[in-house]
Design an enzyme around this catalytic site. Structure first.
Site, PDB file in Angstrom:
ATOM      1  N   HIS A 276       0.844  -1.194   0.000  1.00 50.68           N
ATOM      2  CA  HIS A 276       0.000   0.000   0.000  1.00 50.68           C
ATOM      3  C   HIS A 276       0.881   1.248   0.000  1.00 50.68           C
ATOM      4  O   HIS A 276       2.089   1.165  -0.239  1.00 50.68           O
ATOM      5  CB  HIS A 276      -0.971  -0.042   1.187  1.00 50.68           C
ATOM      6  CG  HIS A 276      -0.293  -0.255   2.508  1.00 50.68           C
ATOM      7  ND1 HIS A 276       0.180   0.776   3.274  1.00 50.68           N
ATOM      8  CD2 HIS A 276       0.025  -1.396   3.173  1.00 50.68           C
ATOM      9  CE1 HIS A 276       0.747   0.288   4.368  1.00 50.68           C
ATOM     10  NE2 HIS A 276       0.663  -1.033   4.330  1.00 50.68           N
ATOM     11  N   ALA A 277       0.306   2.399   0.258  1.00 52.75           N
ATOM     12  CA  ALA A 277       0.996   3.681   0.078  1.00 52.75           C
ATOM     13  C   ALA A 277       2.305   3.813   0.857  1.00 52.75           C
ATOM     14  O   ALA A 277       3.319   4.237   0.298  1.00 52.75           O
ATOM     15  CB  ALA A 277       0.061   4.836   0.437  1.00 52.75           C
TER      16      ALA A 277
END
Length: 88
Positions: free
Chosen positions: A15-16
């Protein structure tokens, strides 16, 4: 050229936050660094490209590194992926 296949093991996928850490690690290297799945490819120096791969737990991808500092870049990225518990 150096390549290695990985499988995402993190339950949250890439994810980010981990994607930004991978991009930050890849950016200083002169080598071309790419992540490829069966359907897509992305420059590992681009956060949007990495996020666009949507790598979830169980996803397989291949890391490709080619250039003058490929050995150092490959080692740094492979180590980061495994030490962060993202992929094996």
């Amino acid at each position: 050229m150096k390549t290695q296949q990985f499988t995402v093991i993190d339950p949250l996928g890439i994810h980010a936050r981990p994607a930004s850490q991978l991009v930050a690690k890849a950016t200083p290297f002169a080598s071309a660094i790419e992540v490829r799945t069966e359907e897509k490819a992305a420059n590992l120096k681009s956060i949007l490209g990495v996020m666009g791969l949507a790598l979830k737990q169980g996803s397989q991808f291949t890391l490709y590194v080619e250039g003058e500092d490929e050995d150092q870049a490959f080692e740094a990225l492979a180590t980061l992926l495994t030490e962060m518990g993202l992929a094996q």
